[in-house]
Design a protein around this motif. Structure first.
Motif: not given
Length: 185
Positions: A1-16, A54-61
């Motif tokens: 499974m490949t998952v795109s990283g946590v968005s900078p906006a989510a990180i900024a909101a969590a930091v706040e 929500t973010r993009t994920v790719e699974d290889v099956l």
């Protein structure tokens, strides 16, 4: 499974939110807080078994002809975008819609069934998954637990104490358990 990283906006909101717990003003130790936020979000996702934002994920099956339903790794699944055939040799190719079937069940688990793989020995399935579309849409107990964990990691840099039990208590109602032998309903 490949998952795109946590968005900078989510990180900024969590930091706040964590700054509120820590009673920090201004931009003091911003880089450290951002790293701690990324860590806390990753730990929350591991504990709950759920991608938070929500973010993009790719699974290889594997793509066995006439194979059964296969469960996608990330949850909750919001949409399954497409299926690419991955041959042993040569370039990847888009599988036609009649060569596979997809389903998202009532528990928001994604399923894929390859009907006619053609030359593909494996398939890459792209999809979006996540509990909320952005940080503000997260259930408050999850966001509060992440902020508390960031504050704990910030304050406890050298002591090595365990996180507060309240963090797990806040997240536990959102925990998704997976059975290894799950079958498509």
């Amino acid at each position: 499974m490949t998952v795109s990283g946590v968005s900078p906006a989510a990180i900024a909101a969590a930091v706040e939110e964590a700054r509120g717990f820590l009673r920090l003003e201004g931009e003091a130790e911003q880089a450290l807080l951002e790293r701690l936020a990324a860590t806390a979000i990753t730990l929350a996702e591991a504990f709950t078994g759920t991608l938070l934002v929500t973010r993009t994920v790719e699974d290889v099956l594997p793509a066995a002809r006439g194979g059964g339903w296969q469960l996608l790794a990330a949850a909750p699944v919001r949409a399954i975008g497409g299926v690419m055939g991955l041959p042993a040799e040569g370039a990847p190719f888009v599988l036609p819609p009649d060569a596979y079937a997809v389903d998202v069940d009532g528990a928001a688990r994604g399923w894929v069934r390859v009907i006619a793989p053609g030359a593909a020995g494996r398939v890459a399935v792209s999809y979006t998954a996540g509990l909320a579309v952005d940080w503000d849409a997260l259930p408050p107990p999850i966001a509060q637990g992440v902020a508390m964990l960031i504050a704990h990691l910030f304050n406890d840099r050298d002591a090595g104490r365990a996180p507060p039990a309240a963090v797990a208590a806040l997240w536990r109602p959102y925990r998704r358990m997976r059975l290894m032998a799950e079958a498509h309903p």
